[in-house]
Design a protein around this motif. Structure first.
Motif, PDB file in Angstrom:
ATOM      1  N   PHE A 281      24.665-103.942 -22.299  1.00 45.81           N
ATOM      2  CA  PHE A 281      24.624-105.320 -21.832  1.00 45.81           C
ATOM      3  C   PHE A 281      23.530-106.120 -22.535  1.00 45.81           C
ATOM      4  O   PHE A 281      23.684-107.295 -22.822  1.00 45.81           O
ATOM      5  CB  PHE A 281      24.398-105.302 -20.318  1.00 45.81           C
ATOM      6  N   ASP A 282      22.408-105.481 -22.756  1.00 41.29           N
ATOM      7  CA  ASP A 282      21.302-106.195 -23.399  1.00 41.29           C
ATOM      8  C   ASP A 282      20.499-105.254 -24.290  1.00 41.29           C
ATOM      9  O   ASP A 282      20.927-104.149 -24.580  1.00 41.29           O
ATOM     10  CB  ASP A 282      20.400-106.864 -22.354  1.00 41.29           C
ATOM     11  N   GLY A 283      19.330-105.710 -24.707  1.00 42.94           N
ATOM     12  CA  GLY A 283      18.519-104.943 -25.646  1.00 42.94           C
ATOM     13  C   GLY A 283      18.660-105.550 -27.029  1.00 42.94           C
ATOM     14  O   GLY A 283      19.621-106.259 -27.308  1.00 42.94           O
ATOM     15  N   PRO A 284      17.682-105.289 -27.897  1.00 41.79           N
ATOM     16  CA  PRO A 284      17.690-105.893 -29.234  1.00 41.79           C
ATOM     17  C   PRO A 284      18.901-105.459 -30.066  1.00 41.79           C
ATOM     18  O   PRO A 284      19.336-104.315 -29.989  1.00 41.79           O
ATOM     19  CB  PRO A 284      16.405-105.356 -29.867  1.00 41.79           C
ATOM     20  N   GLU A 285      19.399-106.425 -30.855  1.00 42.76           N
ATOM     21  CA  GLU A 285      20.524-106.093 -31.732  1.00 42.76           C
ATOM     22  C   GLU A 285      20.039-105.353 -32.965  1.00 42.76           C
ATOM     23  O   GLU A 285      20.794-104.642 -33.618  1.00 42.76           O
ATOM     24  CB  GLU A 285      21.226-107.381 -32.182  1.00 42.76           C
ATOM     25  N   GLU A 286      18.775-105.590 -33.306  1.00 36.84           N
ATOM     26  CA  GLU A 286      18.224-104.930 -34.489  1.00 36.84           C
ATOM     27  C   GLU A 286      16.980-104.147 -34.104  1.00 36.84           C
ATOM     28  O   GLU A 286      16.131-104.633 -33.366  1.00 36.84           O
ATOM     29  CB  GLU A 286      17.807-105.976 -35.537  1.00 36.84           C
ATOM     30  N   LEU A 287      16.903-102.928 -34.640  1.00 34.10           N
ATOM     31  CA  LEU A 287      15.696-102.122 -34.437  1.00 34.10           C
ATOM     32  C   LEU A 287      15.128-101.730 -35.795  1.00 34.10           C
ATOM     33  O   LEU A 287      15.832-101.151 -36.625  1.00 34.10           O
ATOM     34  CB  LEU A 287      16.028-100.862 -33.630  1.00 34.10           C
TER      35      LEU A 287
ATOM     36  N   LEU B 119      24.941-111.826  -8.420  1.00 35.60           N
ATOM     37  CA  LEU B 119      25.171-111.802  -9.852  1.00 35.60           C
ATOM     38  C   LEU B 119      25.586-110.371 -10.170  1.00 35.60           C
ATOM     39  O   LEU B 119      24.799-109.444 -10.008  1.00 35.60           O
ATOM     40  CB  LEU B 119      23.864-112.160 -10.563  1.00 35.60           C
ATOM     41  N   ASP B 120      26.843-110.184 -10.536  1.00 30.03           N
ATOM     42  CA  ASP B 120      27.242-108.846 -10.963  1.00 30.03           C
ATOM     43  C   ASP B 120      28.326-108.977 -12.021  1.00 30.03           C
ATOM     44  O   ASP B 120      28.676-110.085 -12.412  1.00 30.03           O
ATOM     45  CB  ASP B 120      27.695-107.976  -9.783  1.00 30.03           C
ATOM     46  N   LYS B 121      28.845-107.863 -12.464  1.00 29.57           N
ATOM     47  CA  LYS B 121      29.719-107.929 -13.639  1.00 29.57           C
ATOM     48  C   LYS B 121      31.001-108.714 -13.362  1.00 29.57           C
ATOM     49  O   LYS B 121      31.639-109.202 -14.285  1.00 29.57           O
ATOM     50  CB  LYS B 121      30.037-106.525 -14.149  1.00 29.57           C
ATOM     51  N   ARG B 122      31.362-108.865 -12.079  1.00 30.87           N
ATOM     52  CA  ARG B 122      32.586-109.603 -11.778  1.00 30.87           C
ATOM     53  C   ARG B 122      32.355-111.106 -11.597  1.00 30.87           C
ATOM     54  O   ARG B 122      33.274-111.893 -11.636  1.00 30.87           O
ATOM     55  CB  ARG B 122      33.246-109.039 -10.518  1.00 30.87           C
ATOM     56  N   SER B 123      31.090-111.472 -11.368  1.00 26.05           N
ATOM     57  CA  SER B 123      30.838-112.867 -11.023  1.00 26.05           C
ATOM     58  C   SER B 123      30.749-113.792 -12.231  1.00 26.05           C
ATOM     59  O   SER B 123      30.483-114.972 -12.093  1.00 26.05           O
ATOM     60  CB  SER B 123      29.556-112.981 -10.186  1.00 26.05           C
ATOM     61  N   ALA B 124      30.950-113.268 -13.412  1.00 27.83           N
ATOM     62  CA  ALA B 124      30.890-114.136 -14.589  1.00 27.83           C
ATOM     63  C   ALA B 124      31.947-113.736 -15.597  1.00 27.83           C
ATOM     64  O   ALA B 124      32.272-112.565 -15.727  1.00 27.83           O
ATOM     65  CB  ALA B 124      29.519-114.054 -15.232  1.00 27.83           C
ATOM     66  N   SER B 125      32.487-114.715 -16.289  1.00 21.66           N
ATOM     67  CA  SER B 125      33.518-114.388 -17.267  1.00 21.66           C
ATOM     68  C   SER B 125      32.898-113.653 -18.455  1.00 21.66           C
ATOM     69  O   SER B 125      33.446-112.697 -18.968  1.00 21.66           O
ATOM     70  CB  SER B 125      34.222-115.657 -17.739  1.00 21.66           C
ATOM     71  N   ASN B 126      31.741-114.110 -18.866  1.00 21.59           N
ATOM     72  CA  ASN B 126      31.054-113.414 -19.944  1.00 21.59           C
ATOM     73  C   ASN B 126      29.704-112.900 -19.456  1.00 21.59           C
ATOM     74  O   ASN B 126      28.710-113.614 -19.466  1.00 21.59           O
ATOM     75  CB  ASN B 126      30.863-114.344 -21.152  1.00 21.59           C
ATOM     76  N   PRO B 127      29.700-111.650 -18.984  1.00 17.98           N
ATOM     77  CA  PRO B 127      28.487-111.118 -18.356  1.00 17.98           C
ATOM     78  C   PRO B 127      27.264-111.230 -19.256  1.00 17.98           C
ATOM     79  O   PRO B 127      26.150-111.412 -18.777  1.00 17.98           O
ATOM     80  CB  PRO B 127      28.814-109.649 -18.096  1.00 17.98           C
ATOM     81  N   LYS B 128      27.442-111.148 -20.552  1.00 12.91           N
ATOM     82  CA  LYS B 128      26.271-111.110 -21.432  1.00 12.91           C
ATOM     83  C   LYS B 128      25.477-112.418 -21.412  1.00 12.91           C
ATOM     84  O   LYS B 128      24.329-112.457 -21.821  1.00 12.91           O
ATOM     85  CB  LYS B 128      26.675-110.712 -22.843  1.00 12.91           C
ATOM     86  N   HIS B 159      19.860 -97.244 -18.753  1.00 21.24           N
ATOM     87  CA  HIS B 159      20.283 -98.634 -18.636  1.00 21.24           C
ATOM     88  C   HIS B 159      21.639 -98.803 -19.275  1.00 21.24           C
ATOM     89  O   HIS B 159      21.747 -98.929 -20.484  1.00 21.24           O
ATOM     90  CB  HIS B 159      19.270 -99.552 -19.310  1.00 21.24           C
ATOM     91  N   GLN B 160      22.667 -98.784 -18.470  1.00 19.50           N
ATOM     92  CA  GLN B 160      24.000 -98.945 -19.032  1.00 19.50           C
ATOM     93  C   GLN B 160      24.796 -99.945 -18.219  1.00 19.50           C
ATOM     94  O   GLN B 160      24.543-100.132 -17.039  1.00 19.50           O
ATOM     95  CB  GLN B 160      24.710 -97.587 -19.100  1.00 19.50           C
ATOM     96  N   GLY B 161      25.753-100.576 -18.873  1.00 20.64           N
ATOM     97  CA  GLY B 161      26.621-101.518 -18.184  1.00 20.64           C
ATOM     98  C   GLY B 161      25.918-102.804 -17.810  1.00 20.64           C
ATOM     99  O   GLY B 161      24.844-103.116 -18.332  1.00 20.64           O
TER     100      GLY B 161
END
Ligand code: SF4
Lengths: 465, 237
Positions: A281-287, B119-128, B159-161
């Motif tokens: 989901f997040d974190g740097p794109e470049e390391l 705020l969770d993965k379903r509450s937004a069209s683009n979670p990122k 930290h995933q998802g």
């Protein structure tokens, strides 16, 4: 980056006269020592862990090419970039180039002694990039325009009142000397920076060859911020940060926090293996990982000094050192203070620069006794003293005295008459019960008084029954 | 002076290779490891049962400025979460992407309360889009965890998802949901049980021990620096 070429003696004398500084130093070092002692006493296998940590570091440092290449391959396999720098300048230029590539005008930094070592902030400023230190201690000294005085607690030389005034002056907030409030001020100021910056710069506590992971250990969470929010993460490591396997990490985690701050474990241990993957989901794109030599290979080439590369920068030897406790970090004149600094500075900056530092020690050995990786620090100081003498850099008076001493010791009759002469001089010039006054030398310590009669005389009189 | 990076690499590696000691590869290190492994089995001091370890976890977490709450079963977790949010007036809540949260259908349960903004993965069209600023607006960030090490009150978190690394970092309170079966005694117990270097490591794994803290001003301990000001664990079962 340094206090230039002002001799240790002068810096030390100035600091010794600074009552406020001595109070700040004593409070901080005693606090850390007590915390360490209690944390260490909870671990029955402490000595075993130290021996193991030493063995792991020895294996790594003795085979750096092998493990660094393995590490590099793993980092690349996970999508990261690796850059090798022989000098601090090459490393700093590469950081600037990466920032330039991303048109960054702001770089947030987690505490890294290696970045201090190469003068990274200066290089960034010159390139028009604002470096922002985010560790509270580093933030304080950056505001003050100073350098760190301790490797884990950079602002340890400052009192809360001094910090309060500094914040009032530089940040325009109203004066407070409450650590809680001061911390909250720094938190809100730095939050904005965290969310803005596109480049984050960190050091590396451990680099795992087996998995290509970099391990970062922080308490405040700033290390996590710098390696999570920006698009680019640059990690700067000396070649000696490598450990062979992931399992080895466990040993260091059990040792580091207890040695350093007396915690059982530091608040955050981040294990980062590559840049963001598509599923993340997040974190740097470049390391970018920068592997830095900067004179470490010269240390490596010196068999008696190799061990100084085992250092995990816990700071315990600083806290326990009777010299550091009194003169503080700035007296050492370069980024690494205390006993380990007295070893590293002459090695990395040359004997001209660090000639005095091997003597900034009582050789009590307390540093070696607390070192979690069992570095024989005070023995290395002795070796360095030897090279100072061998390279004829010791004062000529000292050399002359040693020469005379050696000549006398080799000749029994001359020795006996000199001893008689010394006894006579003592009677004439020394105060009662004190030894002979030696100009300069006995300003701060006493020469031991001679025995009334020599062993030789007693033996002849048969008075030894 | 501009140097070719590939050349610098070659020169440096060549120098390092000449400085390598060819001495018996790795024998001292493996010997030490043997000794450590055998000493671990001899060390029988400290808690032995899971109950004792949970007590240790509670007191250690408290000592660090964190808090352990318990729920009788998994189904009781949502109401414990609601209690926490209400008493602290947390309105904006971010939910991580975790099996346990799915299992207890936490999002649905919390959605029954109009006062909460989720705020969770379903509450937004683009979670990122939510990385950073949006998560920083949340007061409460809820995640599961891989394991909890009782001796040091350490939470092992991959930290995933949705939420990734920022969800446990930016909100003012980090809430960890876990089951008793996830509690291990010592760091080495977890290490031995899971062999963490063997499997594929996630991009980022964090060991979290208490809320963020500093002692940079006169060694006075302050909790809540850049990371969460509060850390709460709800343990079920
Ligand atoms: S030399 Fe040893 S005690 Fe000193 S900072 Fe390094 S690891 Fe710590």
């Amino acid at each position: 980056m340094s206090s230039g070429t002002i001799p240790f003696k002068n810096l030390a004398r100035k600091n010794l006269a600074d009552v406020q500084l001595r109070g700040n130093l004593l409070r901080a070092t005693q606090h850390s020592l007590a915390a360490r002692a209690s944390a260490v006493s909870e671990v029955p296998e402490w000595e075993l862990l130290r021996t193991a940590a030493h063995a792991i570091k020895k294996e790594a440092v003795d085979h750096l090419a092998t493990y660094l290449e393995q590490f590099e391959a793993q980092v690349q396999a996970s999508g990261g970039h690796v850059f090798w720098a022989q000098t601090g300048r090459q490393a700093a230029e590469h950081v600037v180039a990466i920032c330039g590539h991303h048109q960054a005008t702001l770089a947030i930094k987690a505490k890294s002694m290696t970045s201090e070592e190469i003068g990274l902030n200066q290089a960034l400023l010159e390139a028009g990039i604002e470096p922002v230190e985010t560790d509270l201690g580093e933030y304080i000294i950056q505001l003050a325009g100073e350098t760190p005085s301790h490797i884990t607690a950079p602002a340890l030389h400052k009192s809360r009142a001094q910090i309060g005034k500094l914040f009032q002056e530089k940040l325009g907030c109203s004066y407070t000397d409450d650590p809680q409030k001061l911390t909250q001020i720094a938190r809100s100021r730095l939050r904005e920076k965290f969310l803005q910056a596109s480049v984050g710069i960190s050091g590396v506590n451990f680099a795992v060859a087996e998995t290509g992971s970099i391990v970062l250990i922080t308490n405040e969470g700033n290390g996590r911020m710098c390696t999570t929010l920006p698009r680019v993460h640059i990690a700067l490591m000396g070649i000696e940060k490598i450990i062979p396997t992931f399992d080895d990490l466990q040993i260091f985690l059990r040792l580091l926090a207890r040695s350093s701050t007396g915690q059982r474990l530091t608040s955050y241990v981040s294990i980062i293996s590559g840049p963001r993957k598509t599923a993340d989901f997040d974190g740097p794109e470049e390391l970018h990982v920068i592997i830095l030599d900067n004179e470490r290979t010269s240390i490596l080439a010196h068999p008696h000094m190799r061990e100084s590369l085992f250092c995990i920068r816990c700071g315990a030897c600083l806290n326990t050192c009777p010299v550091y406790q009194r003169v503080g970090g700035h007296a050492y004149g370069w980024v690494y203070p205390g006993p380990i600094g007295a070893v590293l500075t002459p090695e990395m900056q040359g004997l001209t620069r660090g000639r005095e530092l091997p003597y900034a020690s009582s050789l009590c050995g307390s540093c070696s006794a607390v070192c979690p990786v069992k570095i024989n620090i005070h023995h290395m100081l002795l070796w360095l003293r030897k090279s100072v003498v061998d390279s004829r850099r010791s004062p000529w008076t000292e050399r002359l005295i040693i020469r005379i001493f050696a000549a006398v010791m080799k000749r029994p009759r001359l020795y006996r008459s000199s001893a008689r002469l010394a006894r006579l001089l003592e009677k004439l010039f020394a105060k009662r019960g004190k030894g002979l006054p030696v100009p300069g030398w006995s300003l701060h310590r006493d020469f031991p008084p001679l025995a009334k009669q020599s062993f030789h005389d007693l033996w002849k009189q048969g008075g030894l029954s | 002076m501009t140097t070719d990076p590939a050349l610098t690499r070659q020169v440096l590696l060549a120098r390092l290779r000449t400085l390598e000691l060819s001495a018996s590869q790795d024998s001292a290190r493996s010997r030490q490891w043997e000794e450590i492994r055998s000493s671990a089995t001899e060390d029988l001091s400290g808690p032995t049962s899971l109950d004792q370890w949970v007590n240790q976890l509670r007191s250690e977490l408290q000592r660090l400025g964190g808090e352990l709450r318990t729920a009788a079963s998994l189904n009781d977790i949502p109401s414990a979460v609601v209690d926490l949010a209400r008493e602290s007036r947390y309105k904006r809540i971010a939910l991580g992407d975790d099996r346990l949260l799915e299992e207890i259908r936490l999002a649905d349960q919390l959605n029954n309360f109009v006062e909460f903004r989720l705020l969770d993965k379903r509450s937004a069209s683009n979670p990122k889009d939510h990385a950073g600023p949006a998560l920083a607006q949340c007061q409460l960030g809820i995640t599961g965890c891989q394991a909890i090490i009782a001796e040091t009150a350490t939470i092992v978190l991959d930290h995933q998802g949705f939420g990734g690394r920022s969800l446990s970092l930016l909100p003012e309170c980090h809430l960890v949901l876990a089951q008793r079966s996830q509690v291990f005694g010592r760091l080495r117990d977890w290490w031995n049980a899971t062999q963490p270097g063997r499997d594929n490591l996630p991009t980022c794994r964090t060991f979290i021990t208490g809320p963020s803290r500093t002692a940079d001003i006169e060694k006075v301990l302050v909790t809540g620096v850049h990371g969460p000001l509060r850390l709460v664990v709800i343990l079920a079962g």
